[in-house]
Design a protein around this motif. Structure first.
Motif, PDB file in Angstrom:
ATOM      1  N   ASN A   1       0.839  -1.346   0.127  1.00 22.60           N
ATOM      2  CA  ASN A   1       0.210  -0.017  -0.011  1.00 22.60           C
ATOM      3  C   ASN A   1       0.778   1.134  -0.015  1.00 22.60           C
ATOM      4  OD1 ASN A   1       0.237   1.360   2.808  1.00 22.60           O
ATOM      5  ND2 ASN A   1       0.034  -0.887   3.152  1.00 22.60           N
ATOM      6  N   ASP A   2       0.189   2.229  -0.469  1.00 25.06           N
ATOM      7  CA  ASP A   2       0.880   3.636  -0.616  1.00 25.06           C
ATOM      8  C   ASP A   2       1.033   4.524   0.488  1.00 25.06           C
ATOM      9  OD1 ASP A   2      -1.597   4.341  -0.565  1.00 25.06           O
ATOM     10  OD2 ASP A   2      -1.207   5.574  -2.680  1.00 25.06           O
ATOM     11  N   GLY A   3       0.456   3.946   1.645  1.00 23.49           N
ATOM     12  CA  GLY A   3       0.510   4.569   3.038  1.00 23.49           C
ATOM     13  C   GLY A   3       1.707   4.873   3.772  1.00 23.49           C
ATOM     14  N   PRO A   4       1.834   5.294   4.918  1.00 27.20           N
ATOM     15  CA  PRO A   4       3.122   5.549   5.587  1.00 27.20           C
ATOM     16  C   PRO A   4       3.661   4.248   6.020  1.00 27.20           C
ATOM     17  CG  PRO A   4       1.092   6.024   7.183  1.00 27.20           C
ATOM     18  CD  PRO A   4       0.746   5.771   5.958  1.00 27.20           C
ATOM     19  N   ALA A   5       5.055   4.024   5.938  1.00 29.13           N
ATOM     20  CA  ALA A   5       5.817   2.961   6.158  1.00 29.13           C
ATOM     21  C   ALA A   5       5.648   2.358   7.771  1.00 29.13           C
ATOM     22  CB  ALA A   5       6.992   2.932   5.698  1.00 29.13           C
ATOM     23  N   VAL A   6       5.840   1.505   8.232  1.00 28.19           N
ATOM     24  CA  VAL A   6       6.187   1.104   9.678  1.00 28.19           C
ATOM     25  C   VAL A   6       7.277   1.864  10.176  1.00 28.19           C
ATOM     26  CG1 VAL A   6       6.213  -0.427  11.303  1.00 28.19           C
ATOM     27  CG2 VAL A   6       4.857  -1.075   9.390  1.00 28.19           C
ATOM     28  N   ALA A   7       6.902   2.564  11.297  1.00 25.32           N
ATOM     29  CA  ALA A   7       8.206   3.109  11.939  1.00 25.32           C
ATOM     30  C   ALA A   7       9.296   2.002  12.314  1.00 25.32           C
ATOM     31  CB  ALA A   7       7.950   3.730  13.472  1.00 25.32           C
ATOM     32  N   PRO A   8      10.611   2.375  12.130  1.00 24.84           N
ATOM     33  CA  PRO A   8      11.690   1.287  12.430  1.00 24.84           C
ATOM     34  C   PRO A   8      11.740   0.999  14.010  1.00 24.84           C
ATOM     35  CG  PRO A   8      12.589   3.269  11.407  1.00 24.84           C
ATOM     36  CD  PRO A   8      11.228   3.482  11.640  1.00 24.84           C
ATOM     37  N   GLU A   9      11.416   1.586  14.793  1.00 22.72           N
ATOM     38  CA  GLU A   9      11.137   1.085  16.166  1.00 22.72           C
ATOM     39  C   GLU A   9       9.986   0.115  16.315  1.00 22.72           C
ATOM     40  OE1 GLU A   9       9.284   5.207  16.157  1.00 22.72           O
ATOM     41  OE2 GLU A   9      11.077   4.284  15.296  1.00 22.72           O
ATOM     42  N   HIS A  10       9.194   0.014  15.505  1.00 20.90           N
ATOM     43  CA  HIS A  10       7.934  -0.833  15.650  1.00 20.90           C
ATOM     44  C   HIS A  10       8.090  -1.963  14.782  1.00 20.90           C
ATOM     45  CE1 HIS A  10       5.338   3.004  16.578  1.00 20.90           C
ATOM     46  NE2 HIS A  10       6.147   2.415  17.789  1.00 20.90           N
ATOM     47  N   ILE A  11       9.168  -2.341  14.007  1.00 19.54           N
ATOM     48  CA  ILE A  11       9.208  -3.402  12.970  1.00 19.54           C
ATOM     49  C   ILE A  11       9.177  -4.501  13.698  1.00 19.54           C
ATOM     50  CG2 ILE A  11      10.424  -4.585  11.333  1.00 19.54           C
ATOM     51  CD1 ILE A  11      11.076  -1.750  10.011  1.00 19.54           C
ATOM     52  N   GLN A  12      10.220  -4.628  14.673  1.00 21.02           N
ATOM     53  CA  GLN A  12      10.523  -5.887  15.741  1.00 21.02           C
ATOM     54  C   GLN A  12       9.474  -6.360  16.366  1.00 21.02           C
ATOM     55  OE1 GLN A  12      13.316  -7.847  15.236  1.00 21.02           O
ATOM     56  NE2 GLN A  12      14.227  -6.315  13.824  1.00 21.02           N
ATOM     57  N   GLN A  13       8.199  -5.376  16.702  1.00 19.34           N
ATOM     58  CA  GLN A  13       7.254  -6.036  17.411  1.00 19.34           C
ATOM     59  C   GLN A  13       5.884  -6.010  16.682  1.00 19.34           C
ATOM     60  OE1 GLN A  13       7.707  -2.052  19.751  1.00 19.34           O
ATOM     61  NE2 GLN A  13       7.421  -3.471  21.473  1.00 19.34           N
ATOM     62  N   LEU A  14       6.106  -6.106  15.399  1.00 17.12           N
ATOM     63  CA  LEU A  14       4.816  -5.935  14.437  1.00 17.12           C
ATOM     64  C   LEU A  14       4.074  -7.244  14.512  1.00 17.12           C
ATOM     65  CD1 LEU A  14       5.664  -4.696  10.883  1.00 17.12           C
ATOM     66  CD2 LEU A  14       3.743  -3.955  12.278  1.00 17.12           C
ATOM     67  N   PHE A  15       4.434  -8.448  14.875  1.00 21.61           N
ATOM     68  CA  PHE A  15       4.016  -9.740  14.942  1.00 21.61           C
ATOM     69  C   PHE A  15       3.919 -10.323  16.173  1.00 21.61           C
ATOM     70  CE2 PHE A  15       5.983  -9.400  10.589  1.00 21.61           C
ATOM     71  CZ  PHE A  15       4.801  -9.703   9.802  1.00 21.61           C
ATOM     72  N   GLU A  16       3.905  -9.567  17.046  1.00 21.55           N
ATOM     73  CA  GLU A  16       3.787  -9.733  18.539  1.00 21.55           C
ATOM     74  C   GLU A  16       2.593  -9.898  18.933  1.00 21.55           C
ATOM     75  OE1 GLU A  16       6.217  -7.678  21.267  1.00 21.55           O
ATOM     76  OE2 GLU A  16       8.173  -8.637  20.377  1.00 21.55           O
ATOM     77  N   PRO A  17       1.601 -10.511  19.801  1.00 19.50           N
ATOM     78  CA  PRO A  17       0.282 -10.483  20.145  1.00 19.50           C
ATOM     79  C   PRO A  17       0.071  -9.369  20.968  1.00 19.50           C
ATOM     80  CG  PRO A  17       1.280 -12.363  21.265  1.00 19.50           C
ATOM     81  CD  PRO A  17       2.389 -11.748  20.425  1.00 19.50           C
ATOM     82  N   PHE A  18      -1.046  -8.441  20.626  1.00 17.39           N
ATOM     83  CA  PHE A  18      -1.480  -7.427  21.488  1.00 17.39           C
ATOM     84  C   PHE A  18      -0.646  -6.074  21.123  1.00 17.39           C
ATOM     85  CE2 PHE A  18      -2.694 -11.313  23.862  1.00 17.39           C
ATOM     86  CZ  PHE A  18      -4.187 -11.171  23.395  1.00 17.39           C
ATOM     87  N   PHE A  19       0.222  -6.064  19.904  1.00 17.95           N
ATOM     88  CA  PHE A  19       0.630  -4.792  19.793  1.00 17.95           C
ATOM     89  C   PHE A  19       0.144  -4.362  18.512  1.00 17.95           C
ATOM     90  CE2 PHE A  19       3.841  -2.753  16.941  1.00 17.95           C
ATOM     91  CZ  PHE A  19       4.172  -1.575  17.830  1.00 17.95           C
ATOM     92  N   THR A  20      -0.220  -3.041  18.908  1.00 19.53           N
ATOM     93  CA  THR A  20      -1.039  -2.256  17.896  1.00 19.53           C
ATOM     94  C   THR A  20      -0.753  -0.736  18.049  1.00 19.53           C
ATOM     95  OG1 THR A  20      -3.422  -1.664  17.283  1.00 19.53           O
ATOM     96  CG2 THR A  20      -2.992  -2.059  19.461  1.00 19.53           C
TER      97      THR A  20
END
Length: 559
Positions: free
Chosen positions: A493-512
Motif C-alpha cells: 500500500n502507498d500509506g506511511p511505512a512502519v516506524a523502524p522502532e515498531h518493526i520488531q514488534q509487528l507480529f507480537e500478540p496485542f501490539f497495535t
C-alpha cells in the motif's frame, strides 16, 4: 537411530546381522592375515630381476671394454666372459617368464637366487676365488630373497650359498698347490655373513608382516569408524557440511541438500561459495572472528530459517571446519505444539469464563440504554457497549488460533483467487474497485487451507485499505514464482511505512498502533501462514509505503 544405522552396515565387515547397535561396529574381530597379493609379488620379483640383469650386463661390458686391466677374470678370462653372457641370458629368460606370469612367483624367486649362487660362484672362481670379493654380491641376493619371500626359505638359500663357497674354495685348494689353507677363515667369515644377512632379512620380514597386519587391522577399524560416522551424519536431521581450509566441501548429508536447495554432484569438488555464498561469507567472517560462528540466518534459495554453527577441525594447525545447519522449524514446531496445547486450554476457559459473562454485560447494557436517562449516562452506556464489543472481537480472534492446526490444503490459482477475494472485500468494505490492483501470473499455484488464506488476506488487505491514500492502485496484490516450486505474494500500500522502532514488534500478540485495534491481526496471519508451511514477513520499500510478503511452501506432489 542406532538400529537404523546397524541395519545398513555392509555385510563385508563380517559382523553378525543381529548386531544391536552401532557400537558393534567397533567390536572388531581379527582375521587371519592374508599373504601379499600376487601382483605385489610379481612386481617385487621383477624389480629383483632388473637388478640381476643390470649386474650381468655390467660384467659383460667391463670385461669387453677393459679386459685384463681389471681383476675380473684374472684367473680364467674366457670362463668369466662365458659365465657373464650366460648370466645375462638367464636374466632375460627370467624376465620373459615374469612377463608370461609363469611359473608362479615363488618358483621364479627360487630360480633367480639359485642362478645367482651358481653364476656368482663361478665368476668368483674365474677371478681368483675368495680374494676377488665377488662372493659379497650374494649378500644382496639373499637379502632381497628374504624380504620378497618373507623369510620363509632365506636360511635355505644361505646354506646353498655357503656350500657353494666352501666347495669352490676346496676345489681351489685341491687343484692348486699354491693355495693357502688359511683362507678357509675368510670363507668361513663370508658364510657367517650369509647366514647373518639371512637371519636379519628373516627378522625384518617378521616385523614387516606384523606391521602390515597391524596396518590392515587399523585400516579396517578406521574404515568401520569412517562408515559409522558417515551413516550418523547422513541420518542427522540437521544439515552437516565438512569444509577444508580452502572452503571445499569434503562431505555433506541429505539434510544439507534440502536446506540449501542445492544438489551436490556425485563427482568433482564443490566449494561453499558455489552452493551457498551467504554461508561462504559467514565462513570467512568466522575464521577472522570466532564470535560469528553461531547465528540465525534465512537461506536465500529455500527461505529456511537456520541456525549456523561452525566447529573448527584442528589438532596441529587449522584443517577446516564442520558446519551445522539447524533447521529452526523443528524447534519452532516443538514450541508450537506446546503453545497449541496451552492455547487449547486457554480458549476453552475463554469460551466459558469470559465470553458468557461478556454476553451478559452487553445484554444488560442494551437493556439499560432503552430506559430514559440523562445524556451523561447514555455516554457511559455507549462506552460499556463499545468495549464489550472490542473484548468480544479479541475473544473471537483468540479462538481462531485454536483452529490453526486444522489444515485442509486445497490447490488455488492465485490470479483467480485474488480477483474473487478483492471483489468480496469491495462489497464488504464499500471500497472503490480502482483502489485495488492485482498482478499475478497464471502459473502461481499454491496449496493452502481455504479458511486460513481468506483470514490472512482479510487481515492484510484491511490494514492496507485502512492506511492507504484511497487513490487508484493504492493497494497492490502482486504474485510471482520464485524458482521452480515456490510462490511469493506481496500485499503493498502507498500509506506511511512502519516506524523502524515498531518493526520488531509487528507480529507480537496485542501490539497495535491503532486505538481500535486488538493487536492480534498480524499475529494470527503469521501463525496461520506457518501452519500451512508458509512465511509472512514485513519488507521495507525504497519508494515508501508498507509491504507484507508471503512465501508459500513447496506444493506437495500427488502420491
Amino acid at each position: 537411530m542406532a538400529k537404523r544405522i546397524a541395519a545398513r552396515i555392509p555385510e563385508k565387515w563380517n559382523n553378525p546381522p543381529s548386531m544391536p547397535n552401532v557400537l558393534a561396529l567397533f567390536s572388531f574381530r581379527p582375521r587371519a592375515y592374508s599373504a601379499p597379493s600376487t601382483g605385489d609379488l610379481w612386481r617385487s620379483v621383477a624389480l629383483f630381476n632388473y637388478y640381476r640383469l643390470t649386474l650381468a650386463v655390467l660384467f659383460v661390458f667391463l670385461v669387453s671394454r677393459f679386459g685384463d686391466t681389471l681383476l675380473f677374470g684374472s684367473s680364467n678370462m674366457p670362463l668369466f666372459l662365458r659365465t657373464s653372457i650366460a648370466y645375462v641370458a638367464l636374466a632375460l629368460v627370467s624376465q620373459l617368464a615374469i612377463q608370461l606370469r609363469h611359473p608362479r612367483p615363488s618358483w621364479q624367486l627360487a630360480a633367480q637366487v639359485g642362478s645367482d649362487i651358481i653364476c656368482i660362484t663361478v665368476l668368483s672362481h674365474a677371478s681368483g676365488g675368495i680374494q676377488s670379493s665377488l662372493g659379497m654380491l650374494l649378500l644382496v641376493s639373499l637379502a632381497a630373497a628374504g624380504l620378497i619371500s618373507r623369510g620363509r626359505i632365506t636360511l635355505f638359500f644361505a646354506a646353498l650359498a655357503s656350500l657353494a663357497a666352501l666347495l669352490q674354495h676346496s676345489y681351489v685348494v685341491l687343484t692348486q698347490e699354491l693355495a693357502e689353507v688359511a683362507q678357509y677363515l675368510q670363507v668361513g667369515l663370508l658364510c657367517i655373513a650369509y647366514f647373518a644377512v639371512a637371519w636379519l632379512a628373516n627378522t625384518l620380514a617378521k616385523y614387516a608382516i606384523a606391521s602390515e597386519k597391524l596396518a590392515v587391522l587399523r585400516g579396517i577399524d578406521l574404515a568401520n569408524m569412517a562408515e559409522a560416522n558417515r551413516l550418523v551424519i547422513q541420518d542427522m536431521p540437521d544439515g552437516v557440511l565438512v569444509i577444508d581450509e580452502h572452503g571445499v566441501i569434503r562431505q555433506h548429508n541429505r539434510s544439507a541438500e534440502r536446506l540449501l536447495g542445492y544438489a551436490f554432484p556425485p563427482e568433482g569438488s564443490v566449494t561453499l561459495d558455489d552452493c551457498a555464498p551467504l554461508l561462504a561469507a559467514q565462513f570467512v567472517a568466522w575464521r577472522q572472528d570466532s564470535g560469528h560462528g553461531n547465528e540465525v540466518l534465512r537461506l536465500p534459495v529455500t527461505n529456511y530459517q537456520t541456525r549456523v554453527r561452525f566447529l573448527p577441525v584442528q589438532r596441529e594447525g587449522f584443517w577446516g571446519a564442520v558446519l551445522f545447519l539447524e533447521d529452526m522449524r523443528r524447534a519452532q514446531a516443538q514450541a508450537q505444539q506446546i503453545k497449541l496445547a496451552a492455547l487449547g486450554r486457554l480458549t476453552a476457559n475463554i469460551a466459558h469464563e469470559v465470553r458468557n459473562p461478556l454476553s451478559s454485560i452487553s445484554y444488560a447494557a442494551e437493556l439499560l440504554r432503552e430506559e430514559k436517562h440523562d445524556p451523561s449516562q447514555a455516554r457511559l452506556f455507549q462506552i460499556i457497549t463499545d468495549n464489550a464489543a472490542r473484548l468480544n472481537r479479541i475473544v473471537q480472534d483468540v479462538m481462531q488460533l485454536n483452529q490453526r492446526d486444522r489444515v485442509h490444503g486445497e490447490e488455488f490459482h492465485l490470479d483467480e483467487k485474488l480477483a474473487l477475494f478483492v471483489e468480496g472485500l469491495q462489497h464488504t468494505e464499500s471500497a472503490p474497485q480502482e483502489v485495488f490492483r492485482i498482478e499475478a501470473t497464471p502459473d502461481c499455484v499454491v496449496e493452502f487451507d481455504r479458511v486460513h488464506l481468506d483470514q490472512i488476506l482479510w487481515n492484510l488487505c484491511r490494514n492496507a485499505l485502512r492506511f492507504c491514500s484511497k487513490r487508484a492502485g493504492s493497494v497492490q496484490l502482486c504474485a510471482w514464482r520464485a524458482g521452480e516450486r515456490r510462490v511469493v505474494l506481496e500485499v503493498r500500500n502507498d500509506g506511511p511505512a512502519v516506524a523502524p522502532e515498531h518493526i520488531q514488534q509487528l507480529f507480537e500478540p496485542f501490539f497495535t498502533t491503532s486505538a481500535g485495534g486488538t493487536g492480534l491481526g498480524l499475529y494470527i496471519a503469521r501463525e496461520l501462514c506457518e501452519a500451512n508451511g508458509a512465511t509472512l514477513e514485513y519488507r521495507q520499500r525504497p519508494e515508501g509505503g508498507a509491504c507484507f510478503r508471503i512465501v508459500f511452501g513447496e506444493k506437495k506432489d500427488e502420491p
